[in-house]
Write an enzyme that holds these catalytic residues in place. Structure first.
Site, PDB file in Angstrom:
ATOM      1  N   LYS A 165       0.732  -1.303  -0.106  1.00 18.73           N
ATOM      2  CA  LYS A 165      -0.051  -0.434  -0.390  1.00 18.73           C
ATOM      3  C   LYS A 165       1.005   1.127  -0.580  1.00 18.73           C
ATOM      4  CE  LYS A 165      -3.376  -2.317   2.033  1.00 18.73           C
ATOM      5  NZ  LYS A 165      -4.855  -3.225   3.378  1.00 18.73           N
ATOM      6  N   GLN A 224      -4.702  -2.015   9.465  1.00 17.20           N
ATOM      7  CA  GLN A 224      -4.667  -3.181   9.206  1.00 17.20           C
ATOM      8  C   GLN A 224      -5.424  -3.730   9.701  1.00 17.20           C
ATOM      9  OE1 GLN A 224      -3.467  -3.623   5.790  1.00 17.20           O
ATOM     10  NE2 GLN A 224      -3.886  -5.622   6.680  1.00 17.20           N
ATOM     11  N   ASP A 272     -11.131   3.220   4.014  1.00 16.45           N
ATOM     12  CA  ASP A 272     -11.581   1.065   4.043  1.00 16.45           C
ATOM     13  C   ASP A 272     -12.752   1.288   3.707  1.00 16.45           C
ATOM     14  OD1 ASP A 272      -9.041  -0.165   3.645  1.00 16.45           O
ATOM     15  OD2 ASP A 272      -8.732  -0.169   5.830  1.00 16.45           O
TER      16      ASP A 272
END
Ligand code: NDP
Length: 298
Positions: free
Chosen positions: A53, A97, A120
């Site tokens: 990422k 994460q 997200d």
């Protein structure tokens, strides 16, 4: 033979467009989109995801900021950082994460992120907005699947779609996006009776289960589009391999279009994360401009 939906190629096109827009934002408004990624613990898969990422964010000209915590870090410490990042006007996207070590609450962490920076798309406010058809930050994997489906269909209206799996991060938002695109949507899960027949009636099957090769060739209507979200580590002939939830070898000759694993949905997920980060930065910059505010502090 099915049309192979190449996620590497498609994601490269998306990232090229993101890079172009980042350049414009920098030149015209002096804004550098910034993504903060928080990693707790040393799970090897999570480390790889976070590294990828950060790498992609930097490649498109964004600022990537990484925060690493030991596996035994406290909820308070994590929440404190998130609240600081929420307040920081130079940070546009915040991502924690997952999964987190078991002593930490994922729900609490997600709820702590400002909905407007939740790239997200997991915050309950974004989930609710998506479900009620309001503007939202949409979870990256389903968003990537929709871009892939647009490669096959000009218009998804009236198509019958089956989503296998009902997780909050893939299955449910995927079903919402397909519904928004006017598909007739069925969600199946581990308690569904007659899953094969339900799938066999579908124009589109999206598999997000986490079971290697679960979706067999006799589940698929000839010519149907098969999107394989699954990433499963298997050992074949003594070697570690990544396999999807679809029995690719036997489904591919029947399907009209199919995504491979690896190289299908996976690369699209990161591209959509950066699309979301760009979206936040652009909307904030437009807001500042409309209200005559300087963007130097962003
Ligand atoms: P979860 O484990 O959260 O959810 C799995 C879902 O599959 C559940 O709804 C479960 O049903 C259902 N399920 C399990 N077994 C069966 C079965 N035999 N028949 C029908 N349904 C079943 O997984 P995620 O949604 O998080 O992830 C799914 C897969 O996608 C994983 O392989 C993951 O690694 C991958 N993934 C890939 C991403 C990418 O970028 N390509 C991103 C995110 C995930 P129930 O609810 O009844 O338990």
């Amino acid at each position: 033979m099915a049309h192979i939906l190449d996620g590497k190629l498609l994601s490269a096109q998306v990232l090229e467009e993101v890079a172009r827009e980042v350049e414009i934002l920098k030149a015209e408004r002096g804004v550098v989109p910034a993504l903060a990624v928080i990693l707790v613990g040393d799970d090897p898969a999570s480390q790889v995801y976070v590294r990828n990422k950060a790498k992609r964010a930097t490649e498109v000209g964004m600022l990537s900021i990484e925060y690493r915590f030991d596996a035994d870090t406290s909820q308070e410490k994590l929440n404190k950082l998130i609240l600081e990042l929420n307040r920081d006007p130079t940070v546009h996207g915040i991502l924690v994460q997952l999964p987190l070590p078991s002593h930490l609450s994922e729900d609490e962490v997600i709820a702590a992120i400002a909905p407007g920076k939740d790239v997200d798309g997991f915050h309950p406010q974004n989930v609710g907005a998506l479900a009620s058809g309001q503007p939202a930050l949409v979870p990256c994997t389903p968003q990537g699947c929709m871009i892939m489906l647009q490669e096959v269909y000009e218009d998804l209206r009236g198509k019958s779609a089956v989503v296998v799996g009902r997780s909050n991060i893939v299955g449910k938002p995927m079903a919402m996006l397909l519904l928004q695109a006017n598909c007739t949507v069925t969600i199946v899960h581990s308690h569904t009776v007659g899953i094969e027949e339900i799938c066999r009636r579908a124009d589109i099957v999206v598999a997000a289960v986490g079971r290697a090769g679960l979706v067999k060739s006799d589940w698929i209507k000839p010519g149907a589009t098969v999107i394989d979200v699954g990433i499963n580590e298997v050992y074949e002939e003594g070697r570690r391999k990544l396999r999807g939830d679809v029995d690719f070898q036997n489904v591919e000759p029947i399907a009209g279009a199919i995504t491979p694993v690896p190289g299908g949905v996976g690369p699209m997920t990161i591209a959509c994360l950066l699309l979301n980060t760009l979206k936040v930065a652009k909307e904030k910059s437009a807001f500042m401009k409309r209200n005559g505010l300087a963007t130097e502090a962003m």
